[in-house]
Scaffold this motif. Structure first.
Motif, PDB file in Angstrom:
ATOM      1  N   ALA A  64      30.417  51.626 -57.751  1.00 17.93           N
ATOM      2  CA  ALA A  64      30.427  52.890 -57.762  1.00 17.93           C
ATOM      3  C   ALA A  64      30.226  53.750 -59.045  1.00 17.93           C
ATOM      4  O   ALA A  64      29.106  54.416 -59.386  1.00 17.93           O
ATOM      5  CB  ALA A  64      31.825  53.741 -57.316  1.00 17.93           C
ATOM      6  N   GLY A  65      30.628  52.829 -60.187  1.00 13.70           N
ATOM      7  CA  GLY A  65      30.220  53.364 -61.551  1.00 13.70           C
ATOM      8  C   GLY A  65      29.035  53.150 -61.974  1.00 13.70           C
ATOM      9  O   GLY A  65      28.103  53.901 -62.681  1.00 13.70           O
ATOM     10  N   ALA A  66      28.351  51.666 -61.609  1.00 16.37           N
ATOM     11  CA  ALA A  66      27.192  51.419 -61.843  1.00 16.37           C
ATOM     12  C   ALA A  66      26.217  52.365 -61.134  1.00 16.37           C
ATOM     13  O   ALA A  66      25.137  52.431 -61.793  1.00 16.37           O
ATOM     14  CB  ALA A  66      26.835  50.122 -61.428  1.00 16.37           C
ATOM     15  N   LEU A  67      26.350  52.591 -60.202  1.00 18.56           N
ATOM     16  CA  LEU A  67      25.765  53.571 -59.274  1.00 18.56           C
ATOM     17  C   LEU A  67      25.387  54.953 -59.670  1.00 18.56           C
ATOM     18  O   LEU A  67      24.464  55.588 -59.830  1.00 18.56           O
ATOM     19  CB  LEU A  67      25.926  53.319 -57.786  1.00 18.56           C
ATOM     20  CG  LEU A  67      25.266  54.263 -56.683  1.00 18.56           C
ATOM     21  CD1 LEU A  67      23.719  53.863 -56.677  1.00 18.56           C
ATOM     22  CD2 LEU A  67      25.624  54.129 -55.253  1.00 18.56           C
ATOM     23  N   MET A  68      26.743  55.337 -60.123  1.00 17.75           N
ATOM     24  CA  MET A  68      26.377  56.853 -60.736  1.00 17.75           C
ATOM     25  C   MET A  68      25.961  56.690 -62.006  1.00 17.75           C
ATOM     26  O   MET A  68      25.033  57.761 -62.144  1.00 17.75           O
ATOM     27  CB  MET A  68      28.131  57.212 -61.035  1.00 17.75           C
ATOM     28  CG  MET A  68      28.800  57.922 -59.791  1.00 17.75           C
ATOM     29  SD  MET A  68      27.914  59.283 -59.143  1.00 17.75           S
ATOM     30  CE  MET A  68      28.052  60.241 -60.603  1.00 17.75           C
ATOM     31  N   GLN A  69      25.979  55.661 -62.931  1.00 17.13           N
ATOM     32  CA  GLN A  69      25.197  55.671 -64.049  1.00 17.13           C
ATOM     33  C   GLN A  69      23.737  55.595 -63.942  1.00 17.13           C
ATOM     34  O   GLN A  69      22.889  56.166 -64.693  1.00 17.13           O
ATOM     35  CB  GLN A  69      25.777  54.672 -64.904  1.00 17.13           C
ATOM     36  CG  GLN A  69      27.239  54.688 -65.393  1.00 17.13           C
ATOM     37  CD  GLN A  69      27.795  53.587 -66.043  1.00 17.13           C
ATOM     38  OE1 GLN A  69      27.281  52.461 -66.183  1.00 17.13           O
ATOM     39  NE2 GLN A  69      29.026  53.522 -66.272  1.00 17.13           N
ATOM     40  N   PRO A  75      24.589  56.247 -69.009  1.00 18.81           N
ATOM     41  CA  PRO A  75      25.409  54.948 -69.198  1.00 18.81           C
ATOM     42  C   PRO A  75      26.918  55.174 -69.327  1.00 18.81           C
ATOM     43  O   PRO A  75      27.718  54.335 -69.332  1.00 18.81           O
ATOM     44  CB  PRO A  75      24.762  54.373 -70.367  1.00 18.81           C
ATOM     45  CG  PRO A  75      24.148  55.386 -71.268  1.00 18.81           C
ATOM     46  CD  PRO A  75      23.543  56.480 -70.171  1.00 18.81           C
ATOM     47  N   LEU A  76      27.314  56.503 -69.824  1.00 22.67           N
ATOM     48  CA  LEU A  76      28.616  56.856 -69.710  1.00 22.67           C
ATOM     49  C   LEU A  76      29.178  57.699 -68.458  1.00 22.67           C
ATOM     50  O   LEU A  76      30.275  58.098 -68.509  1.00 22.67           O
ATOM     51  CB  LEU A  76      28.746  57.695 -71.048  1.00 22.67           C
ATOM     52  CG  LEU A  76      28.658  56.806 -72.399  1.00 22.67           C
ATOM     53  CD1 LEU A  76      29.078  57.549 -73.607  1.00 22.67           C
ATOM     54  CD2 LEU A  76      29.129  55.474 -72.472  1.00 22.67           C
ATOM     55  N   ALA A  77      28.357  57.695 -67.351  1.00 22.46           N
ATOM     56  CA  ALA A  77      29.012  58.110 -66.240  1.00 22.46           C
ATOM     57  C   ALA A  77      30.146  57.620 -65.668  1.00 22.46           C
ATOM     58  O   ALA A  77      30.163  56.283 -65.648  1.00 22.46           O
ATOM     59  CB  ALA A  77      27.862  58.538 -65.499  1.00 22.46           C
ATOM     60  N   PRO A 132      18.852  68.451 -55.499  1.00 24.76           N
ATOM     61  CA  PRO A 132      19.721  67.952 -56.280  1.00 24.76           C
ATOM     62  C   PRO A 132      19.232  67.176 -57.484  1.00 24.76           C
ATOM     63  O   PRO A 132      18.514  66.113 -57.251  1.00 24.76           O
ATOM     64  CB  PRO A 132      20.516  67.188 -55.158  1.00 24.76           C
ATOM     65  CG  PRO A 132      19.701  66.617 -54.294  1.00 24.76           C
ATOM     66  CD  PRO A 132      18.615  67.712 -54.293  1.00 24.76           C
ATOM     67  N   THR A 133      19.543  67.476 -58.770  1.00 29.51           N
ATOM     68  CA  THR A 133      19.098  66.705 -59.804  1.00 29.51           C
ATOM     69  C   THR A 133      20.509  66.080 -60.475  1.00 29.51           C
ATOM     70  O   THR A 133      21.465  66.725 -60.214  1.00 29.51           O
ATOM     71  CB  THR A 133      18.471  67.698 -60.894  1.00 29.51           C
ATOM     72  OG1 THR A 133      19.187  68.616 -61.253  1.00 29.51           O
ATOM     73  CG2 THR A 133      17.231  68.341 -60.222  1.00 29.51           C
ATOM     74  N   PRO A 134      20.124  65.074 -61.237  1.00 33.73           N
ATOM     75  CA  PRO A 134      21.542  64.546 -61.911  1.00 33.73           C
ATOM     76  C   PRO A 134      22.368  65.663 -62.631  1.00 33.73           C
ATOM     77  O   PRO A 134      23.528  65.586 -62.677  1.00 33.73           O
ATOM     78  CB  PRO A 134      20.817  63.775 -62.957  1.00 33.73           C
ATOM     79  CG  PRO A 134      19.489  63.122 -62.222  1.00 33.73           C
ATOM     80  CD  PRO A 134      18.912  64.285 -61.651  1.00 33.73           C
ATOM     81  N   ARG A 201      16.401  48.297 -56.229  1.00 31.24           N
ATOM     82  CA  ARG A 201      14.970  48.384 -56.430  1.00 31.24           C
ATOM     83  C   ARG A 201      14.460  50.015 -56.650  1.00 31.24           C
ATOM     84  O   ARG A 201      14.006  50.367 -57.463  1.00 31.24           O
ATOM     85  CB  ARG A 201      13.985  47.925 -55.284  1.00 31.24           C
ATOM     86  CG  ARG A 201      13.895  46.210 -55.270  1.00 31.24           C
ATOM     87  CD  ARG A 201      13.230  45.801 -54.103  1.00 31.24           C
ATOM     88  NE  ARG A 201      13.140  44.375 -54.420  1.00 31.24           N
ATOM     89  CZ  ARG A 201      12.127  43.522 -54.970  1.00 31.24           C
ATOM     90  NH1 ARG A 201      11.668  44.244 -55.984  1.00 31.24           N
ATOM     91  NH2 ARG A 201      12.684  42.105 -54.981  1.00 31.24           N
ATOM     92  N   PRO A 202      15.089  50.933 -55.801  1.00 28.69           N
ATOM     93  CA  PRO A 202      14.802  52.214 -56.048  1.00 28.69           C
ATOM     94  C   PRO A 202      15.357  52.891 -57.268  1.00 28.69           C
ATOM     95  O   PRO A 202      14.756  53.823 -58.099  1.00 28.69           O
ATOM     96  CB  PRO A 202      15.429  52.804 -54.649  1.00 28.69           C
ATOM     97  CG  PRO A 202      15.519  51.868 -53.540  1.00 28.69           C
ATOM     98  CD  PRO A 202      15.674  50.690 -54.267  1.00 28.69           C
ATOM     99  N   LEU A 203      16.518  52.195 -57.513  1.00 27.00           N
ATOM    100  CA  LEU A 203      17.213  52.661 -58.877  1.00 27.00           C
ATOM    101  C   LEU A 203      16.494  52.049 -59.972  1.00 27.00           C
ATOM    102  O   LEU A 203      16.409  52.613 -60.999  1.00 27.00           O
ATOM    103  CB  LEU A 203      18.746  51.897 -58.837  1.00 27.00           C
ATOM    104  CG  LEU A 203      19.718  52.593 -57.774  1.00 27.00           C
ATOM    105  CD1 LEU A 203      20.952  51.847 -58.043  1.00 27.00           C
ATOM    106  CD2 LEU A 203      20.016  54.179 -58.139  1.00 27.00           C
ATOM    107  N   ASN A 204      15.888  50.933 -59.966  1.00 30.06           N
ATOM    108  CA  ASN A 204      15.117  50.640 -60.980  1.00 30.06           C
ATOM    109  C   ASN A 204      13.576  51.382 -61.036  1.00 30.06           C
ATOM    110  O   ASN A 204      13.206  51.813 -62.386  1.00 30.06           O
ATOM    111  CB  ASN A 204      14.473  49.253 -60.577  1.00 30.06           C
ATOM    112  CG  ASN A 204      15.560  47.985 -60.915  1.00 30.06           C
ATOM    113  OD1 ASN A 204      16.371  48.418 -62.005  1.00 30.06           O
ATOM    114  ND2 ASN A 204      15.258  46.925 -60.696  1.00 30.06           N
ATOM    115  N   ALA A 205      13.116  52.120 -60.010  1.00 33.63           N
ATOM    116  CA  ALA A 205      12.150  52.900 -60.270  1.00 33.63           C
ATOM    117  C   ALA A 205      12.530  54.262 -60.537  1.00 33.63           C
ATOM    118  O   ALA A 205      12.018  54.785 -61.595  1.00 33.63           O
ATOM    119  CB  ALA A 205      11.626  53.095 -58.709  1.00 33.63           C
TER     120      ALA A 205
END
Length: 321
Positions: A64-69, A75-77, A132-134, A201-205
């Motif tokens: 969950a932390g990695a996904l939020m970040q 990187p500190l989310a 929704p934006t970050p 993969r979508p997160l990498n993009a």
């Protein structure tokens, strides 16, 4: 391979070590052959469920932390940015005030509160033009979290009995949870973990920027919706089972990126292995540091995770996403 070996070792130590001193040979024997003895009962009804829950909760909080970040490109989310912990805590306070007792009773209140808070944050972050934006999700999460914690304080101040019961759940612990709790929450853990791994993969993009991600064929809106859903499932289940546990979702993904680089196809699996090592290891420390009493794992992760995270940040500059 080293991380997997470390995880196996930590799990074996978790089954072996505790307030009741059981020789390792006896532990290994009754692990595979339940002879009905007292030692076997301790291992099969207390330590094995506790270790399994530590595996699931650790993996869920780390992912969950990695996904939020990755979703917020920060990187500190922390998973708490979506108001999951606050929503779960508020729902537990409501449940306690209604007379609900025990972990099995808190579970569904906590999970429902986490889900409702996440939906509220997403709807608030999606309001207006642009979707929704970050930045919007972070601000919405901060606002919802502040309101919910204010309501929690009000409830606890008005009802001392609720406060007395709530404080044991709020500190974060793996003890007192049996296989029944694990089985109730297993589907939520499983769906959230699988969904997160599929989003690599979508997160990498997305890390390349929204315009580049769209050009590469990534569906930004769908990725964010599925990401929020996965965070809600994993954090909601973990918080429901054990209470709020800090630093696992913040420190471990950062450490994983130092090992693997920014590629989420490697960051997520490494995080899924390293996070239970931190959580179960902290739980073992909590059992041994104050025998025969125990120090709750939520306290130990704060003591262990905070200096480790500070050391990582000072040793290497913050890894960009």
């Amino acid at each position: 391979m080293g991380a997997l070996i470390g995880l196996v070792v930590v799990c074996m130590l978790s089954i072996w070590l505790g307030s009741k001193d059981i020789p390792f040979a006896s532990t290994w024997d009754v692990l595979w052959h339940n002879d009905g003895s007292r030692d076997a009962a301790i291992i099969h009804t207390v330590r094995i469920p506790r270790t399994i829950l530590g595996l699931l909760v650790g993996a869920a909080l780390g992912l969950a932390g990695a996904l939020m970040q990755a979703l917020t490109r920060n990187p500190l989310a922390d998973p708490g940015l979506l108001g999951v912990n606050a929503g779960a805590s508020f729902a537990v306070v409501i449940g306690i005030s209604l007379g609900v007792t025990g972990v099995s009773g808190y579970v569904w209140f906590a999970f429902a509160g986490a889900a409702i808070a996440s939906v509220a944050v997403y709807m608030l972050g999606a309001a207006g033009r642009g979707g929704p934006t970050p930045d919007r999700l972070i601000m919405a999460g901060a606002a919802i979290t502040a309101v919910l914690y204010a309501l929690i304080d009000a409830f606890l101040l008005l009802n001392p009995l609720t406060f007395n019961e709530f404080r044991y759940w709020d500190v974060g612990s793996l003890s007192g949870r049996n296989l029944d709790v694990v089985l109730k929450l297993l589907p939520f853990f499983a769906i959230g973990i699988v969904l997160t791994l599929l989003l690599s993969r979508p997160l990498n993009a997305l890390a390349l920027g929204e315009q580049t991600a769209i050009a590469l064929g990534a569906h930004i809106g769908r990725t964010r919706v599925l990401g929020v859903l996965a965070v809600t499932l994993m954090c909601g289940a973990a918080t429901a089972a054990c209470g709020p546990i800090v630093f696992v979702g913040l420190a471990v993904p950062y450490a994983a990126r130092l090992i693997t680089g920014p590629d989420q196809r490697w960051v997520l699996p490494y995080t899924m292995v390293l996070s239970p090592i931190l959580l179960i290891g902290s739980d073992i420390i909590g059992r041994l540091v104050n025998e025969p009493e125990e120090l709750q794992v939520g306290i130990v992760t704060a003591f262990v995770g905070a200096p480790v995270f500070v050391w990582l940040v000072r040793r290497r500059r913050v890894t960009k996403l």
